[in-house]
Structures are given as structure tokens and as C-alpha cells.
Design an enzyme around this catalytic site. Structure first.
Site, short mmCIF file in Angstrom:
data_model
loop_
_atom_site.label_atom_id
_atom_site.label_comp_id
_atom_site.label_asym_id
_atom_site.label_seq_id
_atom_site.Cartn_x
_atom_site.Cartn_y
_atom_site.Cartn_z
N GLY A 148 0.82 -1.21 0.00
CA GLY A 148 0.00 0.00 0.00
C GLY A 148 0.85 1.26 0.00
O GLY A 148 0.51 2.25 -0.65
N TRP A 197 2.14 1.69 -3.45
CA TRP A 197 1.07 2.17 -4.32
C TRP A 197 1.00 3.70 -4.30
O TRP A 197 0.71 4.33 -5.32
CB TRP A 197 -0.27 1.59 -3.88
CG TRP A 197 -1.44 2.08 -4.68
CD1 TRP A 197 -1.89 1.56 -5.86
CD2 TRP A 197 -2.30 3.19 -4.40
NE1 TRP A 197 -2.99 2.27 -6.32
CE2 TRP A 197 -3.26 3.28 -5.44
CE3 TRP A 197 -2.36 4.11 -3.36
CZ2 TRP A 197 -4.26 4.25 -5.46
CZ3 TRP A 197 -3.35 5.08 -3.39
CH2 TRP A 197 -4.28 5.14 -4.43
N HIS A 198 1.28 4.30 -3.15
CA HIS A 198 1.19 5.75 -3.04
C HIS A 198 2.24 6.47 -3.87
O HIS A 198 2.04 7.63 -4.27
CB HIS A 198 1.32 6.19 -1.57
CG HIS A 198 0.04 6.03 -0.79
ND1 HIS A 198 -0.37 4.84 -0.25
CD2 HIS A 198 -0.92 6.94 -0.47
CE1 HIS A 198 -1.52 5.01 0.37
NE2 HIS A 198 -1.88 6.26 0.25
N GLY A 199 3.37 5.83 -4.10
CA GLY A 199 4.41 6.50 -4.87
C GLY A 199 5.64 5.62 -5.03
O GLY A 199 5.91 4.74 -4.20
#
Length: 375
Positions: free
Chosen positions: A328, A331-333
Site C-alpha cells: 500500500g 502504491w502511493h508512490g
């Protein structure tokens, strides 16, 4: 176009709102098509170059969805192979566009450290919103394979993926929340109460963004840019900068989510709640049930549960929690800071769940002793 920009507020959205309901009076299907085209125009305004990738993704995944749906005479093994192929394609495209630069930069850093010649980097431009529309379609494909999808309209599917209120900054949508609304004839008839409520929610989100997030962001930028230039902050400056950044992140993301919910409500479509006062949380578990709720739900249903969830013993449960948050974070960056951030939150969740389990065990023992003493 940003939601808080003049072209969006005074030109784009009024024209879309009026056109949607005028067409909806005569033909609901045509109105859905109009809104889908308007959403594609909104995306193309951001990046015309990325529009073919979005359209290709929609067409390929719609075809996969049809093939993955259970049907008489359809081989389950073949369907599972198609599911794996569809996931590999979607995650592969996401990996190339979002993580290729990150991977090559780290390879170059390793080569330089080893005294070797670095690779000539090919800088790939990240298409805006690719994570949101990829995850949205992955959930759709998995549910098609499980036989949970019943809506088959291509127009509604295009609208579901491209729907402009959520396309850039979320929330992450689920087909079961959206496609039945697009199939409902009542959606295409203007409801003055929904428009009034939607505009009110939009104004609240707009205020969060304009009056709180942006000023806080300016102060945070001053502090962080100063540190980047070698200016050492004082204790108070560092704390104020960190707190300003904390408030900027929350009110920016929460403001955009509120604006998305409000805009969608004006169009007669209800988006899921994405924030529920997360800074009121008393622990990290509660925080992730309140912060970016749609993403937390997606990670739980399509990553944590498939990994085994809590069905394979406590040790595996904690490992699954950690891996879910690690991915996760990524996924953000595409940066090591996001990897570390995800790992930290995974570790925090593990500790919180371990502590809760210990408290429950102690409470059970205490109750048993009390019962024994009183018997």
C-alpha cells in the site's frame, strides 16, 4: 482542470450538469454516453497523450471481464488462466509507467557505487490517475471471475471507469457501488435537493482546499525547501513545518474527496465516504478505518484476504498485515520514502493487533479467575 479552477467551476461543470439532465430527459443511455465522453474530455484536458492508454485499458479489461464471467460450458481452468493473464497485464502496465524510473534509478545508483557505467535512463511520464483506474478495473475483473458482476453495458462500464469526479484523486470505486446507479432511470432526472446538498458538500471541500490546505502547504514548503537548501530549522520551525504538512495532506485529500462527493451528488450519483475524521482516531487500527476508506477497503478485500487474511494463524495474519501495508505504501508512490512509510504502518498495525490480543487474553484470564473465586 482542477476542481477549484475557474474553467471547471464556471464552464465545464455547469455545461456537463445541464447537458446531462437535458439529454437524460429523453434518453438515459445517451445521457450516460454523454457523461462518459465528458469524463474522457476531462481526462484529456490533463493529458491527451495518456488518453489512448486509458481507452485501451478500458477495452481490454471489458473484454477480459466478459470472458471471465462464469457461463455454461465455460472451462473454469481457462477462466483462471485468463484471470491471471489479466492481472499480469494490468499490474505490468502499472509497473512500467509508475515504477520503471524508480527501478532504473536504483540500478544506476548501484552501478555508480560499484564504479561501473550507469545506464542511460529512459524517463517514462506517469499517466495521471493510472493507479485509480487500474485498481478499479482489477477489482472488477476479480469479481467477474467470482460471478459477482451482473451489469454488462459497455457504456456504463466506460462511465464507471472514467467518471470524472473520482478519476484523478479517488475514491477508489467498486462496480457494485456505481453501475446499478448508472442503470437506474431516476439517476438521469434532476433532483433539486440532491443538487443543493451536492453544492453544499462541494463548497465545504473547496474551503478545506483553498482556506486550509493551500496556506498550510505554503508554510510547509518554506520549511522543507529551506532544509533542502541547507538552512537548519529551529525546534519550533521544524515542528510547525511538520504540523503544517500534516494538515496540508489531510485537508487537501479530504477536500478533494468532499468536492468529488458533492459534484457526483449534483449528478444524482452517490460516491462512497472516503474520510471519517481520521485524526480523531485513538489508535492506528482505527486510523486506517477512517483514512482513505475506499483504498483501505480495496487493500483488505483484494490483497489482505487473498493473501490469507487471518485464516492461517496469528503469525501469518501479522505477516499479511505487514505485506499489505508495505505494498500500500508503494502504491502511493515510487520512492523509498513510501516503502519505509508503508513498512512503518505495517509494523504499527502488527504491534496494535498484538497489544489488543494481549489485552483480550488478560481480560479472559481475569474473568476466569473471578468466576473461579466466586464459585
Amino acid at each position: 482542470m482542477l476542481f477549484n479552477s475557474y474553467p471547471f467551476i464556471f464552464v465545464y461543470f455547469p455545461l456537463v450538469l445541464i447537458g446531462f439532465f437535458l439529454i437524460g430527459k429523453r434518453n438515459a443511455r445517451a445521457a450516460a454516453g454523454f457523461l462518459g465522453l465528458a469524463s474522457l474530455f476531462f481526462y484529456g484536458w490533463w493529458s491527451v497523450q495518456a488518453l489512448p492508454l486509458l481507452l485501451g485499458s478500458i477495452c481490454v479489461n471489458y473484454w477480459f471481464g466478459l470472458q471471465l464471467t462464469p457461463a455454461p460450458g465455460r472451462n473454469d481452468r481457462k477462466r483462471k488462466t485468463l484471470l491471471i493473464a489479466s492481472l499480469v497485464i494490468n499490474l505490468g502496465v502499472l509497473a512500467v509507467f509508475k515504477y520503471a524510473n524508480f527501478f532504473l534509478e536504483n540500478v544506476d545508483a548501484g552501478l555508480v557505487a560499484a564504479g561501473l557505467t550507469p545506464i542511460d535512463l529512459v524517463h517514462i511520464v506517469l499517466p495521471i490517475g493510472i493507479s485509480f483506474y487500474t485498481f478499479t478495473q482489477i477489482a472488477f475483473l476479480v469479481d467477474c471471475w467470482q460471478g459477482k458482476v451482473h451489469e454488462r453495458s459497455f457504456i456504463h462500464y466506460v462511465l464507471f471507469v472514467t467518471y470524472f469526479p473520482h478519476l484523478i484523486a479517488g475514491p477508489v470505486l467498486h462496480h457494485a457501488q456505481m453501475m446499478p446507479q448508472f442503470a437506474n432511470p431516476a439517476t438521469y432526472r434532476m433532483d433539486p435537493n440532491k443538487v443543493a446538498i451536492g453544492l453544499t458538500i462541494f463548497v465545504f471541500g473547496f474551503a478545506k482546499k483553498l482556506l486550509i490546505a493551500d496556506p498550510m502547504g505554503q508554510y510547509a514548503d518554506l520549511m522543507f525547501n529551506g532544509v533542502h537548501k541547507g538552512i537548519e530549522p529551529t525546534l519550533y520551525t521544524a515542528w510547525f513545518g511538520a504540523l503544517a504538512y500534516t494538515l496540508q495532506i489531510y485537508f487537501d485529500f479530504s477536500g478533494y474527496s468532499d468536492m468529488a462527493v458533492g459534484l457526483s451528488m449534483c449528478l444524482g450519483v452517490q460516491l462512497p465516504l472516503n474520510f471519517r475524521s481520521p485524526y480523531k482516531s485513538t489508535n492506528i487500527i482505527e486510523f486506517w478505518r477512517r483514512w482513505h476508506i475506499s483504498l483501505s477497503t480495496f487493500l483488505r478485500d483484494y490483497l489482505y484476504v487473498p493473501l490469507g487474511g487471518n485464516r492461517k494463524g496469528p503469525a501469518r495474519r501479522y505477516l499479511n498485515l505487514f505485506l499489505t501495508m508495505l505494498l500500500g505504501g508503494l502504491w502511493h508512490g515510487a520512492a523509498w520514502t513510501f516503502v519505509v512509510w508503508g513498512a512503518m504502518h505495517g509494523a504499527f498495525l502488527m504491534v496494535n493487533h498484538l497489544w489488543n490480543a494481549k489485552v483480550r487474553r488478560n481480560a479472559t484470564r481475569g474473568a476466569s479467575r473471578a468466576c473461579w473465586a466466586g464459585c
